[in-house]
Design a protein around this motif. Structure first.
Motif, PDB file in Angstrom:
ATOM      1  N   GLU A   1       7.742  98.016  34.149  1.00  0.00           N
ATOM      2  CA  GLU A   1       8.907  98.367  34.970  1.00  0.00           C
ATOM      3  C   GLU A   1      10.105  98.758  34.114  1.00  0.00           C
ATOM      4  O   GLU A   1      10.800  99.719  34.415  1.00  0.00           O
ATOM      5  N   SER A   2      10.352  98.026  33.058  1.00  0.00           N
ATOM      6  CA  SER A   2      11.494  98.346  32.181  1.00  0.00           C
ATOM      7  C   SER A   2      11.318  99.707  31.526  1.00  0.00           C
ATOM      8  O   SER A   2      12.269 100.481  31.421  1.00  0.00           O
TER       9      SER A   2
ATOM     10  N   LYS B   1      11.913 102.324  34.130  1.00  0.00           N
ATOM     11  CA  LYS B   1      13.342 102.409  34.458  1.00  0.00           C
ATOM     12  C   LYS B   1      14.098 103.226  33.414  1.00  0.00           C
ATOM     13  O   LYS B   1      14.970 104.021  33.756  1.00  0.00           O
TER      14      LYS B   1
ATOM     15  N   PRO C   1      13.721 107.391  35.275  1.00  0.00           N
ATOM     16  CA  PRO C   1      14.610 106.761  36.263  1.00  0.00           C
ATOM     17  C   PRO C   1      14.387 107.247  37.698  1.00  0.00           C
ATOM     18  O   PRO C   1      14.500 106.454  38.632  1.00  0.00           O
TER      19      PRO C   1
ATOM     20  N   PHE D   1      11.296 105.563  38.962  1.00  0.00           N
ATOM     21  CA  PHE D   1      11.576 104.146  39.109  1.00  0.00           C
ATOM     22  C   PHE D   1      12.345 103.882  40.404  1.00  0.00           C
ATOM     23  O   PHE D   1      12.025 102.961  41.144  1.00  0.00           O
ATOM     24  N   THR D   2      13.330 104.708  40.682  1.00  0.00           N
ATOM     25  CA  THR D   2      14.102 104.563  41.917  1.00  0.00           C
ATOM     26  C   THR D   2      13.202 104.737  43.120  1.00  0.00           C
ATOM     27  O   THR D   2      13.274 103.945  44.078  1.00  0.00           O
TER      28      THR D   2
ATOM     29  N   TYR E   1       9.971 104.241  43.200  1.00  0.00           N
ATOM     30  CA  TYR E   1       9.074 103.085  43.210  1.00  0.00           C
ATOM     31  C   TYR E   1       9.775 101.878  43.839  1.00  0.00           C
ATOM     32  O   TYR E   1       9.207 101.188  44.670  1.00  0.00           O
ATOM     33  N   LYS E   2      11.020 101.618  43.436  1.00  0.00           N
ATOM     34  CA  LYS E   2      11.751 100.474  43.971  1.00  0.00           C
ATOM     35  C   LYS E   2      12.020 100.646  45.469  1.00  0.00           C
ATOM     36  O   LYS E   2      11.954  99.684  46.212  1.00  0.00           O
TER      37      LYS E   2
END
Length: 69
Positions: free
Chosen positions: A49-50, A53, A57, A60-61, A63-64
């Motif tokens: 995840e890090s 991110k 990005p 990641f956004t 995904y979140k």
């Protein structure tokens, strides 16, 4: 992470390179090869995840956002 997210992440050559580095480092610490499967599982759990991110990005956004719904 869902399996689809993991599959997408593993398609990135940079991720594969990071997993191979993790495999080498952890194998050196252990004194034997920990194996690719363990290295992959550990890297995804500890750093996936890090890494996403920082390096991806937008994904990641997304995904979140998906994981919240």
């Amino acid at each position: 992470m869902r399996i689809e997210d993991i599959r997408d992440l593993l398609k990135d050559k940079r991720v594969v390179d990071e997993i191979n580095k993790h495999l080498w480092i952890e194998s050196q610490k252990a004194g034997y090869s920990i194996g690719l499967e363990r290295a992959t599982d550990e890297w995804l759990r500890l750093y996936g995840e890090s890494w996403m991110k920082f390096h991806m990005p937008d994904k990641f956004t997304a995904y979140k956002t998906k994981s919240k719904s």
